[in-house]
Design an enzyme around this catalytic site. Structure first.
Site, mmCIF file in Angstrom:
data_model
loop_
_atom_site.group_PDB
_atom_site.id
_atom_site.type_symbol
_atom_site.label_atom_id
_atom_site.label_comp_id
_atom_site.label_asym_id
_atom_site.label_seq_id
_atom_site.Cartn_x
_atom_site.Cartn_y
_atom_site.Cartn_z
ATOM 1 N N ARG A 105 -9.609 -11.419 14.699
ATOM 2 C CA ARG A 105 -8.333 -12.074 14.971
ATOM 3 C C ARG A 105 -8.535 -13.235 15.925
ATOM 4 N NH1 ARG A 105 -2.972 -9.353 17.673
ATOM 5 N NH2 ARG A 105 -4.311 -9.410 19.509
ATOM 6 N N THR A 109 -4.195 -18.259 17.545
ATOM 7 C CA THR A 109 -3.226 -18.255 16.441
ATOM 8 C C THR A 109 -2.768 -16.852 16.067
ATOM 9 O OG1 THR A 109 -4.941 -18.078 14.736
ATOM 10 C CG2 THR A 109 -4.381 -20.298 15.520
ATOM 11 N N ASP A 201 -7.267 4.303 16.234
ATOM 12 C CA ASP A 201 -8.122 3.272 15.655
ATOM 13 C C ASP A 201 -9.149 3.939 14.740
ATOM 14 O OD1 ASP A 201 -10.589 1.503 15.499
ATOM 15 O OD2 ASP A 201 -9.224 0.151 16.555
ATOM 16 N N ASP A 204 -12.898 3.093 15.574
ATOM 17 C CA ASP A 204 -13.400 3.761 16.775
ATOM 18 C C ASP A 204 -13.658 5.240 16.517
ATOM 19 O OD1 ASP A 204 -13.502 1.541 18.362
ATOM 20 O OD2 ASP A 204 -11.555 1.857 19.295
#
Length: 212
Positions: A105, A109, A201, A204
């Site tokens: 990411r 933005t 997650d 993870d």
């Protein structure tokens, strides 16, 4: 099934998903359960593969028997968590071609950016199944499909473990032609973009990198 979304509601899938969601599930348990659920998701995602017929001889007689027809499948994992679904898919279709797409990411933005992309050739002639355990906001998944379509894929499916309503809406608006196969659609997203109730997650938990 609702629209272009298939929820695999088999009792074993739902039971194993409950075990996998639990906070106390170990890394080993998480991996095993994800692999087992992935088999069911794979069966569903590949349930409409085209069949041809070939002559074979059984111990009793000859016959025209069904075989999967056409180019080999392509599985494309969205790194890194998508690799958790790749192993069960290859268990079902060991001759499939494999690709990967890595996304990060952009902190300015907030949009996904591609940092790695490698796909098999002739995607336009293959059933391409894209793998990512979580369909949360839907932005990364939609972007991944954009890139895979640019690489030539025409016959696509997206397989995930969990989805959120917002992610389903974003994805299906961007790619109404791409069916989604999932084990559950949860309630919502929290302020950090995690699926609720979700499972945390997935990357993870799969790789043992979650904080203690």
């Amino acid at each position: 099934m609702s629209g272009n979304i298939t929820v695999v509601e088999h009792p074993l899938v739902q039971h194993k998903l409950t075990l996998l969601r639990r906070k106390q599930a170990s890394t080993a348990e998480f991996r095993k359960l994800l692999w087992e659920i992935g088999l069911f998701l794979g069966y569903e995602a590949m349930s409409d593969l085209p069949l041809g017929r070939v002559p074979i001889e059984t111990p009793v007689s000859t016959m025209e028997a069904p075989v999967i027809y056409g180019k080999k499948l392509a599985f494309i994992s969205v790194l890194r968590a998508g690799d958790g679904l790749l192993a069960p898919m290859l268990e079902l279709a060991p001759s499939a071609r494999v690709g990967q797409i890595g996304l990060s990411r952009n902190e300015i933005t907030l949009k996904p950016e591609k940092y790695y992309f490698k796909t098999p050739g002739n995607l336009d002639q293959r059933r391409t199944i894209v793998l990512d355990p979580m369909l949360a906001t839907g932005n990364s998944a939609a972007y991944a499909i954009d890139e895979i379509k640019k690489a030539g894929a025409r016959d696509l499916k997206f397989v995930c473990l969990l989805a959120a309503p917002a992610g389903v809406e974003t994805f299906t608006k961007a790619h109404p032609d791409v069916p989604v196969v999932t084990a559950a659609i949860d309630y919502s997203l929290d302020d950090h973009g995690y699926i609720v109730p979700g499972l945390g997650d997935a990357g993870d938990r799969l790789f043992g990198t979650k904080k203690a």
